[in-house]
Scaffold this motif. Structure first.
Motif, PDB file in Angstrom:
ATOM      1  N   ASP A  84     108.897 -20.227   9.826  1.00  0.00           N
ATOM      2  CA  ASP A  84     107.450 -20.336   9.015  1.00  0.00           C
ATOM      3  C   ASP A  84     107.699 -20.720   7.655  1.00  0.00           C
ATOM      4  O   ASP A  84     107.043 -21.459   7.124  1.00  0.00           O
ATOM      5  CB  ASP A  84     107.060 -18.716   8.946  1.00  0.00           C
ATOM      6  CG  ASP A  84     106.761 -18.062  10.051  1.00  0.00           C
ATOM      7  OD1 ASP A  84     106.362 -18.978  11.082  1.00  0.00           O
ATOM      8  OD2 ASP A  84     106.492 -16.805  10.135  1.00  0.00           O
ATOM      9  N   SER A  85     108.947 -20.580   6.944  1.00  0.00           N
ATOM     10  CA  SER A  85     109.118 -21.346   5.734  1.00  0.00           C
ATOM     11  C   SER A  85     109.435 -22.661   5.749  1.00  0.00           C
ATOM     12  O   SER A  85     108.841 -23.610   4.963  1.00  0.00           O
ATOM     13  CB  SER A  85     110.625 -20.551   5.264  1.00  0.00           C
ATOM     14  OG  SER A  85     110.401 -19.142   4.990  1.00  0.00           O
ATOM     15  N   LYS A 102     112.366 -29.072  -1.702  1.00  0.00           N
ATOM     16  CA  LYS A 102     111.530 -28.429  -0.741  1.00  0.00           C
ATOM     17  C   LYS A 102     112.618 -27.812   0.093  1.00  0.00           C
ATOM     18  O   LYS A 102     112.569 -26.318   0.302  1.00  0.00           O
ATOM     19  CB  LYS A 102     111.124 -29.307   0.281  1.00  0.00           C
ATOM     20  CG  LYS A 102     109.640 -30.040  -0.070  1.00  0.00           C
ATOM     21  CD  LYS A 102     109.600 -31.150   1.054  1.00  0.00           C
ATOM     22  CE  LYS A 102     108.254 -31.944   0.882  1.00  0.00           C
ATOM     23  NZ  LYS A 102     107.576 -32.700   1.924  1.00  0.00           N
ATOM     24  N   LYS A 160     107.842 -24.723   7.965  1.00  0.00           N
ATOM     25  CA  LYS A 160     106.325 -24.965   8.224  1.00  0.00           C
ATOM     26  C   LYS A 160     105.708 -25.060   7.109  1.00  0.00           C
ATOM     27  O   LYS A 160     104.959 -26.137   6.709  1.00  0.00           O
ATOM     28  CB  LYS A 160     105.764 -24.444   9.392  1.00  0.00           C
ATOM     29  CG  LYS A 160     104.415 -24.913   9.608  1.00  0.00           C
ATOM     30  CD  LYS A 160     103.694 -24.012  10.495  1.00  0.00           C
ATOM     31  CE  LYS A 160     102.491 -24.420  10.984  1.00  0.00           C
ATOM     32  NZ  LYS A 160     101.826 -23.685  12.151  1.00  0.00           N
ATOM     33  N   LYS A 161     105.970 -24.028   6.080  1.00  0.00           N
ATOM     34  CA  LYS A 161     104.905 -24.037   4.989  1.00  0.00           C
ATOM     35  C   LYS A 161     105.657 -24.964   3.866  1.00  0.00           C
ATOM     36  O   LYS A 161     104.530 -25.450   3.091  1.00  0.00           O
ATOM     37  CB  LYS A 161     105.661 -22.582   4.280  1.00  0.00           C
ATOM     38  CG  LYS A 161     104.964 -22.342   2.862  1.00  0.00           C
ATOM     39  CD  LYS A 161     105.262 -20.709   2.317  1.00  0.00           C
ATOM     40  CE  LYS A 161     104.489 -20.499   0.886  1.00  0.00           C
ATOM     41  NZ  LYS A 161     104.975 -19.192   0.660  1.00  0.00           N
ATOM     42  N   TYR A 162     106.716 -25.494   3.924  1.00  0.00           N
ATOM     43  CA  TYR A 162     107.050 -26.398   2.915  1.00  0.00           C
ATOM     44  C   TYR A 162     107.452 -27.790   3.526  1.00  0.00           C
ATOM     45  O   TYR A 162     107.925 -28.876   3.224  1.00  0.00           O
ATOM     46  CB  TYR A 162     108.501 -26.128   2.195  1.00  0.00           C
ATOM     47  CG  TYR A 162     108.070 -24.967   1.391  1.00  0.00           C
ATOM     48  CD1 TYR A 162     107.633 -25.246   0.243  1.00  0.00           C
ATOM     49  CD2 TYR A 162     108.581 -23.511   1.764  1.00  0.00           C
ATOM     50  CE1 TYR A 162     107.169 -24.069  -0.594  1.00  0.00           C
ATOM     51  CE2 TYR A 162     108.331 -22.550   0.750  1.00  0.00           C
ATOM     52  CZ  TYR A 162     107.648 -22.558  -0.430  1.00  0.00           C
ATOM     53  OH  TYR A 162     107.449 -21.788  -1.090  1.00  0.00           O
ATOM     54  N   ASP A 163     106.582 -28.260   4.821  1.00  0.00           N
ATOM     55  CA  ASP A 163     106.240 -29.298   5.371  1.00  0.00           C
ATOM     56  C   ASP A 163     107.762 -30.082   5.671  1.00  0.00           C
ATOM     57  O   ASP A 163     107.864 -31.137   5.424  1.00  0.00           O
ATOM     58  CB  ASP A 163     105.585 -30.266   4.468  1.00  0.00           C
ATOM     59  CG  ASP A 163     105.095 -31.412   5.355  1.00  0.00           C
ATOM     60  OD1 ASP A 163     104.890 -31.365   6.512  1.00  0.00           O
ATOM     61  OD2 ASP A 163     104.932 -32.600   4.593  1.00  0.00           O
ATOM     62  N   LEU A 164     108.800 -29.251   6.322  1.00  0.00           N
ATOM     63  CA  LEU A 164     110.001 -29.688   6.713  1.00  0.00           C
ATOM     64  C   LEU A 164     110.140 -29.667   8.048  1.00  0.00           C
ATOM     65  O   LEU A 164     111.227 -30.042   8.670  1.00  0.00           O
ATOM     66  CB  LEU A 164     111.046 -29.081   6.000  1.00  0.00           C
ATOM     67  CG  LEU A 164     111.189 -29.396   4.580  1.00  0.00           C
ATOM     68  CD1 LEU A 164     112.283 -28.692   4.043  1.00  0.00           C
ATOM     69  CD2 LEU A 164     111.389 -30.806   4.145  1.00  0.00           C
ATOM     70  N   GLU A 165     109.088 -29.331   9.119  1.00  0.00           N
ATOM     71  CA  GLU A 165     109.233 -29.452  10.416  1.00  0.00           C
ATOM     72  C   GLU A 165     109.654 -30.718  11.140  1.00  0.00           C
ATOM     73  O   GLU A 165     110.514 -30.773  12.059  1.00  0.00           O
ATOM     74  CB  GLU A 165     107.816 -29.092  11.017  1.00  0.00           C
ATOM     75  CG  GLU A 165     107.265 -27.663  10.802  1.00  0.00           C
ATOM     76  CD  GLU A 165     106.018 -27.354  11.561  1.00  0.00           C
ATOM     77  OE1 GLU A 165     105.838 -26.795  12.372  1.00  0.00           O
ATOM     78  OE2 GLU A 165     104.897 -28.156  10.762  1.00  0.00           O
ATOM     79  N   SER A 166     109.267 -31.674  10.471  1.00  0.00           N
ATOM     80  CA  SER A 166     109.638 -33.104  11.311  1.00  0.00           C
ATOM     81  C   SER A 166     111.025 -33.509  10.684  1.00  0.00           C
ATOM     82  O   SER A 166     111.515 -34.575  11.123  1.00  0.00           O
ATOM     83  CB  SER A 166     108.771 -34.273  10.732  1.00  0.00           C
ATOM     84  OG  SER A 166     108.679 -34.502   9.417  1.00  0.00           O
ATOM     85  N   ASN A 196     110.185 -37.594   3.953  1.00  0.00           N
ATOM     86  CA  ASN A 196     109.514 -36.517   3.670  1.00  0.00           C
ATOM     87  C   ASN A 196     110.593 -35.267   3.176  1.00  0.00           C
ATOM     88  O   ASN A 196     110.223 -34.100   2.868  1.00  0.00           O
ATOM     89  CB  ASN A 196     108.739 -35.933   4.803  1.00  0.00           C
ATOM     90  CG  ASN A 196     107.521 -34.865   4.554  1.00  0.00           C
ATOM     91  OD1 ASN A 196     107.092 -35.268   3.496  1.00  0.00           O
ATOM     92  ND2 ASN A 196     107.337 -33.882   5.333  1.00  0.00           N
ATOM     93  N   CYS A 238     107.562 -41.576  -3.475  1.00  0.00           N
ATOM     94  CA  CYS A 238     108.183 -40.156  -3.832  1.00  0.00           C
ATOM     95  C   CYS A 238     109.637 -40.251  -4.193  1.00  0.00           C
ATOM     96  O   CYS A 238     110.193 -39.351  -4.942  1.00  0.00           O
ATOM     97  CB  CYS A 238     108.090 -39.367  -2.393  1.00  0.00           C
ATOM     98  SG  CYS A 238     106.381 -39.342  -2.124  1.00  0.00           S
TER      99      CYS A 238
END
Length: 318
Positions: free
Chosen positions: A231-232, A197, A234-240, A192, A11
């Motif tokens: 929410d944003s 993102k 989480k939507k773009y998979d940056l929570e971690s 990630n 990636c």
């Protein structure tokens, strides 16, 4: 070990190698009716020879075909609400041309090896916040710089052509650029994370705020702002990836953003929609191009050989 990091390696390299630069150039031979000539705004930290060299980087072959202005440390304080006021530190320069209505903003970084941190989409995102619209922008620097001060030159170009931008929005745009750059630099080594993102997160938050104002016609509180941010992310998979401190920085940014007239601007809504579509398309094209060309497989094979060689050498030493 390779299997553990294979996805990350693929990636990262795909993003670094395949991200296409914006495919446009400003034709300084054509005079536009809106502004007349395109405008070249150079940094006051450049000497006469550097001004000429930077102009060539921007595609200017004849100074008679452009209007020329310089940007100073005082301009930086005026437009951005921050800075040292040191004109000698103003290095990055811009060429700006006004375009047709609803054409949006196009940005080309001509010297990506010198503009070391800010991306084209970050400039576009912040410019929308500031009220910049319908123009082509080319940015260049002869020396390595972060690129954050280039917004000053863009604002000066609009001001010089009688289009005065809102001071509050310009200042918030600079805070946005600084904040997103800080977050990007802090996370760039993390699995990630990608600047693409993060740009999508920022666009999505703005769109959520805009929609809220259009539907409710009332001020947002900090709690609702933070919900849009979470929410944003989480939507773009940056929570971690995103830390609580980074979320706090975004909350502070958008608490200031909501106090500007960008929140219920139809023009901002249109430009954000255009930018969101292009950023999303870019991400998909990067992956698909890599997949179809077989580059992902080649990268995986390349690193597989490297790791095998390392492990083989390690075994021999032991």
């Amino acid at each position: 070990m390779f299997r553990k990091y294979k996805k990350l390696i693929i990636c990262l390299l795909a993003m670094l190698i395949l991200i296409p630069s914006t495919a446009f150039a400003i034709d300084t031979e054509v005079i536009d009716e809106k502004w007349g000539k395109p405008i070249y705004v150079y940094g006051s930290g450049l000497n006469e020879e550097e001004i000429k060299s930077t102009a060539k980087l921007l595609g200017i072959s004849d100074f008679n075909n452009v209007n020329i202005k310089h940007v100073t440390g005082e301009d930086e304080i005026k437009y951005l609400g921050q800075g040292s006021g040191d004109s000698s530190a103003m290095i990055s320069s811009v060429l700006v041309k006004k375009t047709d209505e609803k054409s949006g903003i196009s940005v080309k970084i001509q010297t990506p090896d010198k503009i070391t941190q800010i991306t084209e989409d970050q400039y576009r995102n912040a410019s929308i916040t500031a009220g910049v619209n319908n123009c082509d922008i080319v940015i260049a620097s002869l020396k390595p710089v972060t690129g954050e001060s280039a917004l000053t030159g863009i604002y000066k170009a609009f001001d010089a052509n009688g289009e005065t931008l809102d001071i509050k929005r310009m200042k918030v745009a600079q805070i946005e650029l600084s904040t997103t750059n800080d977050i990007a630099q802090e996370n760039k080594e993390k699995q990630n994370f990608s600047i693409n993102k993060l740009n999508q997160v920022i666009i999505n938050i703005k769109q959520e705020i805009n929609n809220y104002y259009n539907e409710n016609g009332q001020n947002l509180d900090a709690q609702q702002i933070e919900k849009f941010i979470q929410d944003s992310i989480k939507k773009y998979d940056l929570e971690s990836v995103m830390t609580s401190d980074q979320v706090k920085k975004l909350t502070e940014l958008f608490n200031q953003y909501k106090e500007t007239d960008a929140v219920d601007s139809e023009e901002v809504k249109e430009q954000l929609g255009k930018l969101a579509g292009e950023v999303s398309t870019k991400a998909k094209e990067i992956f698909e191009d890599a997949k179809e060309s077989g580059l992902l497989d080649k990268i995986a094979e390349f690193f597989s050989r490297i790791f095998k060689a390392i492990f083989s050498a390690f075994k021999k030493d032991n």
